[in-house]
Motif scaffolding. Structure first.
Motif, PDB file in Angstrom:
ATOM      1  N   SER A  18       0.801  -1.228   0.000  1.00 48.40           N
ATOM      2  CA  SER A  18       0.000   0.000   0.000  1.00 48.40           C
ATOM      3  C   SER A  18       0.834   1.278   0.000  1.00 48.40           C
ATOM      4  O   SER A  18       0.320   2.348   0.276  1.00 48.40           O
ATOM      5  CB  SER A  18      -0.968   0.013   1.195  1.00 48.40           C
ATOM      6  OG  SER A  18      -1.826  -1.084   1.120  1.00 48.40           O
ATOM      7  N   PHE A  19       2.117   1.191  -0.243  1.00 52.64           N
ATOM      8  CA  PHE A  19       2.968   2.369  -0.310  1.00 52.64           C
ATOM      9  C   PHE A  19       3.392   2.595  -1.757  1.00 52.64           C
ATOM     10  O   PHE A  19       3.911   1.687  -2.406  1.00 52.64           O
ATOM     11  CB  PHE A  19       4.216   2.205   0.562  1.00 52.64           C
ATOM     12  CG  PHE A  19       3.921   2.149   2.027  1.00 52.64           C
ATOM     13  CD1 PHE A  19       3.622   3.301   2.734  1.00 52.64           C
ATOM     14  CD2 PHE A  19       3.938   0.941   2.700  1.00 52.64           C
ATOM     15  CE1 PHE A  19       3.341   3.253   4.089  1.00 52.64           C
ATOM     16  CE2 PHE A  19       3.659   0.882   4.050  1.00 52.64           C
ATOM     17  CZ  PHE A  19       3.356   2.037   4.756  1.00 52.64           C
ATOM     18  N   LEU A  20       3.179   3.797  -2.245  1.00 56.07           N
ATOM     19  CA  LEU A  20       3.563   4.150  -3.603  1.00 56.07           C
ATOM     20  C   LEU A  20       4.945   4.786  -3.560  1.00 56.07           C
ATOM     21  O   LEU A  20       5.195   5.700  -2.779  1.00 56.07           O
ATOM     22  CB  LEU A  20       2.545   5.134  -4.186  1.00 56.07           C
ATOM     23  CG  LEU A  20       2.727   5.560  -5.633  1.00 56.07           C
ATOM     24  CD1 LEU A  20       2.624   4.350  -6.558  1.00 56.07           C
ATOM     25  CD2 LEU A  20       1.674   6.584  -6.011  1.00 56.07           C
ATOM     26  N   ARG A  21       5.864   4.277  -4.383  1.00 56.68           N
ATOM     27  CA  ARG A  21       7.207   4.843  -4.438  1.00 56.68           C
ATOM     28  C   ARG A  21       7.786   4.622  -5.829  1.00 56.68           C
ATOM     29  O   ARG A  21       7.379   3.719  -6.551  1.00 56.68           O
ATOM     30  CB  ARG A  21       8.117   4.251  -3.378  1.00 56.68           C
ATOM     31  CG  ARG A  21       8.276   2.754  -3.485  1.00 56.68           C
ATOM     32  CD  ARG A  21       8.117   2.114  -2.111  1.00 56.68           C
ATOM     33  NE  ARG A  21       8.336   0.699  -2.151  1.00 56.68           N
ATOM     34  CZ  ARG A  21       7.333  -0.186  -2.103  1.00 56.68           C
ATOM     35  NH1 ARG A  21       6.103   0.197  -2.066  1.00 56.68           N
ATOM     36  NH2 ARG A  21       7.593  -1.467  -2.099  1.00 56.68           N
ATOM     37  N   LEU A  22       8.715   5.482  -6.185  1.00 55.79           N
ATOM     38  CA  LEU A  22       9.359   5.421  -7.485  1.00 55.79           C
ATOM     39  C   LEU A  22      10.778   4.897  -7.281  1.00 55.79           C
ATOM     40  O   LEU A  22      11.546   5.447  -6.483  1.00 55.79           O
ATOM     41  CB  LEU A  22       9.384   6.808  -8.131  1.00 55.79           C
ATOM     42  CG  LEU A  22       9.806   6.909  -9.581  1.00 55.79           C
ATOM     43  CD1 LEU A  22       8.948   6.048 -10.501  1.00 55.79           C
ATOM     44  CD2 LEU A  22       9.753   8.370 -10.043  1.00 55.79           C
ATOM     45  N   SER A  23      11.099   3.824  -7.994  1.00 52.90           N
ATOM     46  CA  SER A  23      12.378   3.139  -7.808  1.00 52.90           C
ATOM     47  C   SER A  23      13.183   3.133  -9.102  1.00 52.90           C
ATOM     48  O   SER A  23      12.625   3.250 -10.189  1.00 52.90           O
ATOM     49  CB  SER A  23      12.134   1.701  -7.351  1.00 52.90           C
ATOM     50  OG  SER A  23      11.360   1.683  -6.173  1.00 52.90           O
ATOM     51  N   SER A  24      14.487   2.986  -8.972  1.00 54.31           N
ATOM     52  CA  SER A  24      15.392   2.906 -10.116  1.00 54.31           C
ATOM     53  C   SER A  24      15.775   1.448 -10.335  1.00 54.31           C
ATOM     54  O   SER A  24      16.292   0.799  -9.424  1.00 54.31           O
ATOM     55  CB  SER A  24      16.650   3.735  -9.845  1.00 54.31           C
ATOM     56  OG  SER A  24      17.654   3.440 -10.784  1.00 54.31           O
ATOM     57  N   LYS A  25      15.524   0.951 -11.539  1.00 55.67           N
ATOM     58  CA  LYS A  25      15.969  -0.411 -11.860  1.00 55.67           C
ATOM     59  C   LYS A  25      17.493  -0.486 -11.856  1.00 55.67           C
ATOM     60  O   LYS A  25      18.068  -1.504 -11.500  1.00 55.67           O
ATOM     61  CB  LYS A  25      15.435  -0.835 -13.230  1.00 55.67           C
ATOM     62  CG  LYS A  25      13.985  -1.218 -13.245  1.00 55.67           C
ATOM     63  CD  LYS A  25      13.610  -1.751 -14.622  1.00 55.67           C
ATOM     64  CE  LYS A  25      12.220  -2.321 -14.656  1.00 55.67           C
ATOM     65  NZ  LYS A  25      11.904  -2.871 -15.986  1.00 55.67           N
ATOM     66  N   ALA A  26      18.152   0.596 -12.259  1.00 55.47           N
ATOM     67  CA  ALA A  26      19.618   0.600 -12.356  1.00 55.47           C
ATOM     68  C   ALA A  26      20.279   0.445 -10.992  1.00 55.47           C
ATOM     69  O   ALA A  26      21.267  -0.265 -10.854  1.00 55.47           O
ATOM     70  CB  ALA A  26      20.096   1.884 -13.032  1.00 55.47           C
ATOM     71  N   THR A  27      19.742   1.115  -9.973  1.00 56.10           N
ATOM     72  CA  THR A  27      20.347   1.033  -8.647  1.00 56.10           C
ATOM     73  C   THR A  27      19.761  -0.109  -7.828  1.00 56.10           C
ATOM     74  O   THR A  27      20.392  -0.589  -6.892  1.00 56.10           O
ATOM     75  CB  THR A  27      20.139   2.334  -7.840  1.00 56.10           C
ATOM     76  OG1 THR A  27      18.738   2.502  -7.575  1.00 56.10           O
ATOM     77  CG2 THR A  27      20.692   3.533  -8.581  1.00 56.10           C
ATOM     78  N   GLY A  28      18.536  -0.534  -8.168  1.00 59.64           N
ATOM     79  CA  GLY A  28      17.869  -1.594  -7.427  1.00 59.64           C
ATOM     80  C   GLY A  28      17.352  -1.156  -6.074  1.00 59.64           C
ATOM     81  O   GLY A  28      16.854  -1.959  -5.293  1.00 59.64           O
ATOM     82  N   LYS A  29      17.454   0.142  -5.769  1.00 58.38           N
ATOM     83  CA  LYS A  29      17.026   0.646  -4.465  1.00 58.38           C
ATOM     84  C   LYS A  29      15.525   0.934  -4.491  1.00 58.38           C
ATOM     85  O   LYS A  29      15.061   1.799  -5.228  1.00 58.38           O
ATOM     86  CB  LYS A  29      17.802   1.907  -4.098  1.00 58.38           C
ATOM     87  CG  LYS A  29      17.466   2.411  -2.721  1.00 58.38           C
ATOM     88  CD  LYS A  29      18.324   3.600  -2.337  1.00 58.38           C
ATOM     89  CE  LYS A  29      17.921   4.068  -0.950  1.00 58.38           C
ATOM     90  NZ  LYS A  29      18.530   5.342  -0.619  1.00 58.38           N
ATOM     91  N   ASP A  30      14.777   0.208  -3.680  1.00 61.49           N
ATOM     92  CA  ASP A  30      13.334   0.385  -3.590  1.00 61.49           C
ATOM     93  C   ASP A  30      13.027   1.774  -3.035  1.00 61.49           C
ATOM     94  O   ASP A  30      13.453   2.117  -1.939  1.00 61.49           O
ATOM     95  CB  ASP A  30      12.745  -0.701  -2.680  1.00 61.49           C
ATOM     96  CG  ASP A  30      11.238  -0.676  -2.624  1.00 61.49           C
ATOM     97  OD1 ASP A  30      10.613   0.015  -3.457  1.00 61.49           O
ATOM     98  OD2 ASP A  30      10.678  -1.349  -1.745  1.00 61.49           O
ATOM     99  N   GLY A  31      12.318   2.586  -3.815  1.00 61.32           N
ATOM    100  CA  GLY A  31      12.006   3.944  -3.390  1.00 61.32           C
ATOM    101  C   GLY A  31      13.177   4.897  -3.514  1.00 61.32           C
ATOM    102  O   GLY A  31      13.174   5.972  -2.929  1.00 61.32           O
ATOM    103  N   GLY A  32      14.177   4.534  -4.295  1.00 61.94           N
ATOM    104  CA  GLY A  32      15.384   5.336  -4.414  1.00 61.94           C
ATOM    105  C   GLY A  32      15.216   6.638  -5.169  1.00 61.94           C
ATOM    106  O   GLY A  32      16.083   7.502  -5.103  1.00 61.94           O
TER     107      GLY A  32
END
Length: 105
Positions: A18-32
């Motif tokens: 239930s948390f919306l966040r934008l992540s980078s596939k390149a860094t792999g950091k969830d919500g980065g």
């Protein structure tokens, strides 16, 4: 030309737990790219880098410029159905892919 110093792409939205966040596939950091959090006073805020904020704010103008560039390449007689070794056709293909992504296609 200046080099982008923000979070490398591609970016993707995550909505698990239930948390919306934008992540980078390149860094792999969830919500980065963008993540929300609750401050000690109970208000919510966002965690986002200044460089990413600038890119997000420029997105509407970037999309408009891409659409205008695509239309001018069409008017000049270029077509693009897939990647090409021709640099102009490759640019048109890449522009079409970015426009489609921005429009949710």
């Amino acid at each position: 030309m200046s080099e982008f110093k923000g979070t490398p792409g591609p970016w993707e939205w995550w909505t698990s737990n239930s948390f919306l966040r934008l992540s980078s596939k390149a860094t792999g950091k969830d919500g980065g790219v963008i993540d929300s959090y609750k401050m000690s006073d109970g208000h919510t805020s966002l965690s986002v880098k200044y460089e990413d904020m600038a890119l997000i704010a420029a997105a509407p103008e970037l999309l408009e410029a891409c659409i205008r560039m695509r239309n001018q390449l069409y008017a000049a007689g270029y077509e693009s159905k897939e990647k090409s070794l021709n640099p102009t056709k490759e640019l048109l293909w890449q522009t079409e892919q970015a426009i489609d992504k921005a429009l949710g296609k």
